[in-house]
Each structure stands twice: as structure tokens, then as C-alpha cells.
Design a protein around this motif. Structure first.
Motif, PDB file in Angstrom:
ATOM      1  N   GLY A  97     -55.140 -14.367 -40.181  1.00 51.04           N
ATOM      2  CA  GLY A  97     -53.939 -13.536 -40.195  1.00 51.04           C
ATOM      3  C   GLY A  97     -53.664 -12.896 -38.845  1.00 51.04           C
ATOM      4  O   GLY A  97     -52.502 -12.742 -38.444  1.00 51.04           O
ATOM      5  N   ALA A  98     -54.745 -12.513 -38.120  1.00 46.78           N
ATOM      6  CA  ALA A  98     -54.573 -11.916 -36.793  1.00 46.78           C
ATOM      7  C   ALA A  98     -53.938 -12.912 -35.827  1.00 46.78           C
ATOM      8  O   ALA A  98     -53.068 -12.551 -35.021  1.00 46.78           O
ATOM      9  N   VAL A  99     -54.368 -14.168 -35.914  1.00 46.67           N
ATOM     10  CA  VAL A  99     -53.791 -15.219 -35.058  1.00 46.67           C
ATOM     11  C   VAL A  99     -52.311 -15.408 -35.396  1.00 46.67           C
ATOM     12  O   VAL A  99     -51.459 -15.500 -34.489  1.00 46.67           O
ATOM     13  N   LEU A 100     -51.992 -15.446 -36.706  1.00 51.50           N
ATOM     14  CA  LEU A 100     -50.597 -15.598 -37.126  1.00 51.50           C
ATOM     15  C   LEU A 100     -49.763 -14.394 -36.695  1.00 51.50           C
ATOM     16  O   LEU A 100     -48.606 -14.535 -36.260  1.00 51.50           O
ATOM     17  N   PHE A 101     -50.361 -13.199 -36.830  1.00 51.17           N
ATOM     18  CA  PHE A 101     -49.670 -11.969 -36.455  1.00 51.17           C
ATOM     19  C   PHE A 101     -49.287 -12.009 -34.978  1.00 51.17           C
ATOM     20  O   PHE A 101     -48.147 -11.728 -34.598  1.00 51.17           O
ATOM     21  N   ARG A 102     -50.255 -12.377 -34.125  1.00 49.63           N
ATOM     22  CA  ARG A 102     -50.006 -12.432 -32.685  1.00 49.63           C
ATOM     23  C   ARG A 102     -48.994 -13.534 -32.337  1.00 49.63           C
ATOM     24  O   ARG A 102     -48.185 -13.370 -31.425  1.00 49.63           O
ATOM     25  N   PHE A 103     -49.051 -14.642 -33.089  1.00 50.16           N
ATOM     26  CA  PHE A 103     -48.116 -15.743 -32.837  1.00 50.16           C
ATOM     27  C   PHE A 103     -46.684 -15.313 -33.095  1.00 50.16           C
ATOM     28  O   PHE A 103     -45.798 -15.499 -32.242  1.00 50.16           O
ATOM     29  N   ASP A 111     -41.505  -8.642 -37.142  1.00 43.82           N
ATOM     30  CA  ASP A 111     -40.838  -7.715 -38.054  1.00 43.82           C
ATOM     31  C   ASP A 111     -40.090  -8.456 -39.153  1.00 43.82           C
ATOM     32  O   ASP A 111     -40.137  -8.086 -40.338  1.00 43.82           O
ATOM     33  N   VAL A 112     -39.399  -9.522 -38.766  1.00 43.31           N
ATOM     34  CA  VAL A 112     -38.670 -10.333 -39.749  1.00 43.31           C
ATOM     35  C   VAL A 112     -39.639 -10.993 -40.724  1.00 43.31           C
ATOM     36  O   VAL A 112     -39.403 -11.024 -41.935  1.00 43.31           O
ATOM     37  N   MET A 113     -40.767 -11.515 -40.195  1.00 39.48           N
ATOM     38  CA  MET A 113     -41.751 -12.188 -41.045  1.00 39.48           C
ATOM     39  C   MET A 113     -42.327 -11.232 -42.085  1.00 39.48           C
ATOM     40  O   MET A 113     -42.468 -11.582 -43.261  1.00 39.48           O
ATOM     41  N   ILE A 114     -42.656 -10.002 -41.670  1.00 37.95           N
ATOM     42  CA  ILE A 114     -43.200  -9.016 -42.606  1.00 37.95           C
ATOM     43  C   ILE A 114     -42.191  -8.716 -43.707  1.00 37.95           C
ATOM     44  O   ILE A 114     -42.532  -8.661 -44.895  1.00 37.95           O
ATOM     45  N   ASN A 115     -40.936  -8.535 -43.337  1.00 36.89           N
ATOM     46  CA  ASN A 115     -39.893  -8.242 -44.325  1.00 36.89           C
ATOM     47  C   ASN A 115     -39.683  -9.403 -45.291  1.00 36.89           C
ATOM     48  O   ASN A 115     -39.551  -9.194 -46.509  1.00 36.89           O
ATOM     49  N   VAL A 116     -39.659 -10.628 -44.773  1.00 31.60           N
ATOM     50  CA  VAL A 116     -39.461 -11.804 -45.627  1.00 31.60           C
ATOM     51  C   VAL A 116     -40.620 -11.947 -46.612  1.00 31.60           C
ATOM     52  O   VAL A 116     -40.420 -12.226 -47.807  1.00 31.60           O
ATOM     53  N   LEU A 117     -41.855 -11.764 -46.134  1.00 40.69           N
ATOM     54  CA  LEU A 117     -43.023 -11.850 -47.015  1.00 40.69           C
ATOM     55  C   LEU A 117     -42.931 -10.836 -48.140  1.00 40.69           C
ATOM     56  O   LEU A 117     -43.243 -11.139 -49.298  1.00 40.69           O
ATOM     57  N   TYR A 118     -42.502  -9.626 -47.806  1.00 35.99           N
ATOM     58  CA  TYR A 118     -42.380  -8.591 -48.843  1.00 35.99           C
ATOM     59  C   TYR A 118     -41.304  -8.932 -49.866  1.00 35.99           C
ATOM     60  O   TYR A 118     -41.484  -8.723 -51.074  1.00 35.99           O
ATOM     61  N   VAL A 119     -40.176  -9.436 -49.412  1.00 33.65           N
ATOM     62  CA  VAL A 119     -39.109  -9.792 -50.340  1.00 33.65           C
ATOM     63  C   VAL A 119     -39.586 -10.873 -51.317  1.00 33.65           C
ATOM     64  O   VAL A 119     -39.378 -10.776 -52.538  1.00 33.65           O
ATOM     65  N   VAL A 120     -40.248 -11.911 -50.788  1.00 35.23           N
ATOM     66  CA  VAL A 120     -40.720 -13.013 -51.634  1.00 35.23           C
ATOM     67  C   VAL A 120     -41.806 -12.539 -52.602  1.00 35.23           C
ATOM     68  O   VAL A 120     -41.743 -12.792 -53.813  1.00 35.23           O
ATOM     69  N   THR A 189     -53.403  -9.363 -46.315  1.00 39.46           N
ATOM     70  CA  THR A 189     -53.774  -8.012 -45.900  1.00 39.46           C
ATOM     71  C   THR A 189     -53.454  -7.790 -44.432  1.00 39.46           C
ATOM     72  O   THR A 189     -52.943  -6.739 -44.031  1.00 39.46           O
ATOM     73  N   MET A 190     -53.749  -8.782 -43.613  1.00 41.66           N
ATOM     74  CA  MET A 190     -53.502  -8.670 -42.172  1.00 41.66           C
ATOM     75  C   MET A 190     -52.008  -8.645 -41.862  1.00 41.66           C
ATOM     76  O   MET A 190     -51.548  -7.849 -41.030  1.00 41.66           O
ATOM     77  N   LEU A 191     -51.240  -9.483 -42.524  1.00 36.52           N
ATOM     78  CA  LEU A 191     -49.819  -9.606 -42.208  1.00 36.52           C
ATOM     79  C   LEU A 191     -48.971  -8.508 -42.844  1.00 36.52           C
ATOM     80  O   LEU A 191     -47.969  -8.072 -42.257  1.00 36.52           O
TER      81      LEU A 191
END
Length: 304
Positions: A97-103, A111-120, A189-191
Motif C-alpha cells: 500500500g505504501a508503494v501504491l500510495f507514493r505512486f 486525493d482522488v484515489m482515496i475518495n474513489v475507494l471510499y465511494v466504492v 489500511t495504508m490507502l
């Protein structure tokens, strides 16, 4: 009472942050969830950057899990053997998750990725939970006894090799299954800054087939250690953990959890599940609304 958040680089009303922590603490005491899946969206709604909100919320989840895990451990309600397997998987997942977060951070899309994950995630979970609650309420009104699901691990789990005996959980399965479950929860958890209990508990019951007597305690055991690893990873890699924000959240959630647990003793569980489903869906819709509409200020200036 204005408080400066050094990592978020903004001033907030400390009482509002404590109140947000108190709200998630009440939900934690009411529904037996860590509350992280609501803490992060509420912080984002208040104006905290999503990266800081996700990273700091894990610290609150860690603190909220300690007392619950110790209480279940005293009642012999923790299967530490399978718990450590999931912790190992969660640690691996946190690093992935840390690698994905940094990517995604390097692309400017975290920011967009976190919001999309929460919506889904919240939309799916809220829908399933609400449907189950309505079916249970309908059965009770019709005078029928709701059918309990049989405890049995998934056929795919049964097909995995190298079986171990997990005596407290009453299982004889491959450790690969709980390891992979831990990896998935560690990534989330990381994302997302969540403990993952809202995914972990149903998966432990209906995929692994664990005994209900140890599910909550073992889930808290895994969440405790994985959120600790996640917080440390965030602090060392993304540097997005705001200790001031985390401290204010912990202060509110510690008090709120006590209030929620007292309310839970008097409320009907099916009504509580329906209320939680409505809250989860409302948050998901609000986040989807934020993704679909242009903000008032479309440009921001950040220090180099």
C-alpha cells in the motif's frame, strides 16, 4: 479554540476535531467497528487534506483497538495463532500500500484515489448491510425467526494446500487464506486510513468460517498491530501523520466509545445495523457528490 496542525499546515477548531473523534467513538461503541472508515471522510469534509486524514486516522484506530482487544483476550476470545498470520499478511499489505500510495502521490492523484475507494467501499458495504437489516426487520415483523448463516469456510479456502489447525477458531485450513486476507486489509489500511474491521469480520465469518466467539477479538488483534505498522510506514515514507490531529481524535473517541457502548445495551441490533447502513450510504453519496462537481477554487498554491 484554534489549533495549528503542523503536517496539514492549517489551523482548525480543536473542539470540532474532538467532537468528530467523539462521533466516531460513539459509532465504534454502538456498532463494534473501529470507526476509521468514517473518521477519514469526516476529516476530509472538514477540510483536512485526504492524505493527512488517511494517515492520521490510523493512529486513532490503533488507540481505539487496544482496550477492545485486551477485553476480548481476557475472555479467551482471541485466536492469536491465526491473528499473527493475518498480522504478517497485513504488514506485507501495508508495504504494498505504501508503494501504491507514493505512486499515486507522484501522479498527483492520491486525493482522488482515496475518495474513489471510499465511494466504492462505503457504497457496497452500506447497500449490503442495509439489505440485510431490512430483511431481518421484515422477518421479525412477519413473526418469522431470521435464518442464521451456517459457519463454513469457502470452497476455495478448502482447496488451498498446507493446512494448519487453529484450535481457538475451530478451523483446519491453509494459512495462505488468512495471510491473503491480511494482505488485502493491509493495503486498504495504508490507502484509506481504516482498520478494516468492516471487511475483516464478515470475511472471517463467511470465507474463513471462524467461530463467532473469537472473530471480533481476533479482528481487533490484527487491526491493532497492522495500524501500528501502517502509522510507522506513513511516518517514514509519506510523512503525512499529524500527531496533533491524531491526539485530538483519540481524546474524543475515547469518551465517545463509552457513550456508544451504553446506548448499544438498550438498542435493537437490527435497528442499529440499519442506522449504520444509512450513515455509511450518506457518507458515500456525499463523497461521490464531491467527486462529480467542480470546486469553487480549482487552483491551489502549495510550497515547494
Amino acid at each position: 479554540m484554534d489549533v495549528y496542525l503542523p503536517i496539514a499546515n492549517l489551523s482548525v477548531n480543536g473542539l470540532v476535531i474532538v467532537a468528530l473523534g467523539g462521533l466516531t467513538g460513539i459509532l465504534s461503541g454502538l456498532f463494534g467497528v473501529g470507526g476509521g472508515f468514517l473518521t477519514t471522510p469526516l476529516l476530509i469534509f472538514y477540510g483536512i487534506p485526504p492524505t493527512v486524514a488517511a494517515a492520521s486516522a490510523t493512529t486513532q484506530v490503533t488507540g481505539a483497538s487496544v482496550s477492545g482487544m485486551l477485553a476480548h483476550r481476557k475472555r479467551n476470545g482471541v485466536d492469536e495463532k491465526i491473528g499473527w498470520v493475518m498480522v504478517a499478511g497485513g504488514t506485507i499489505g501495508a508495504l504494498i500500500g505504501a508503494v501504491l500510495f507514493r505512486f499515486f502521490q507522484s501522479l498527483g492523484q492520491i486525493d482522488v484515489m482515496i475518495n474513489v475507494l471510499y465511494v466504492v467501499m462505503l457504497g457496497t458495504i452500506g447497500t449490503l448491510m442495509g439489505r440485510e437489516a431490512l430483511q431481518t426487520i421484515g422477518a421479525i415483523k412477519a413473526g418469522e425467526k431470521p435464518r442464521a448463516m451456517k459457519r463454513r469456510h469457502h470452497p476455495l479456502v478448502a482447496a488451498l494446500p498446507y493446512r494448519w489447525r487453529f484450535y481457538r477458531s475451530g478451523l483446519y485450513i491453509s494459512p495462505i487464506a488468512p495471510l491473503l486476507l491480511g494482505v488485502a486489509v493491509g493495503i486498504l489500511t495504508m490507502l484509506m486510513g481504516v482498520g478494516g474491521g468492516f471487511i475483516l469480520i464478515p470475511a472471517m465469518l463467511y470465507i474463513l468460517g471462524m467461530s463467532a466467539t473469537v472473530v471480533v477479538g481476533t479482528s481487533l488483534f490484527q487491526i491493532l498491530f497492522v495500524t501500528m505498522v501502517t502509522t510507522m510506514t506513513h511516518a517514514l515514507t509519506t510523512k503525512a501523520v499529524d500527531i496533533v490531529l491524531a491526539g485530538l481524535l483519540l481524546l474524543g473517541s475515547a469518551a465517545g466509545a463509552q457513550v456508544g457502548s451504553k446506548i448499544a445495551l438498550k438498542a435493537k441490533p437490527e435497528i442499529l445495523r440499519l442506522v449504520l447502513a444509512a450513515i455509511v450510504l450518506a457518507v458515500a453519496l456525499r463523497m461521490a457528490f464531491g467527486l462529480g462537481f467542480q470546486p469553487n477554487e480549482i487552483f491551489t498554491v502549495a510550497p515547494l
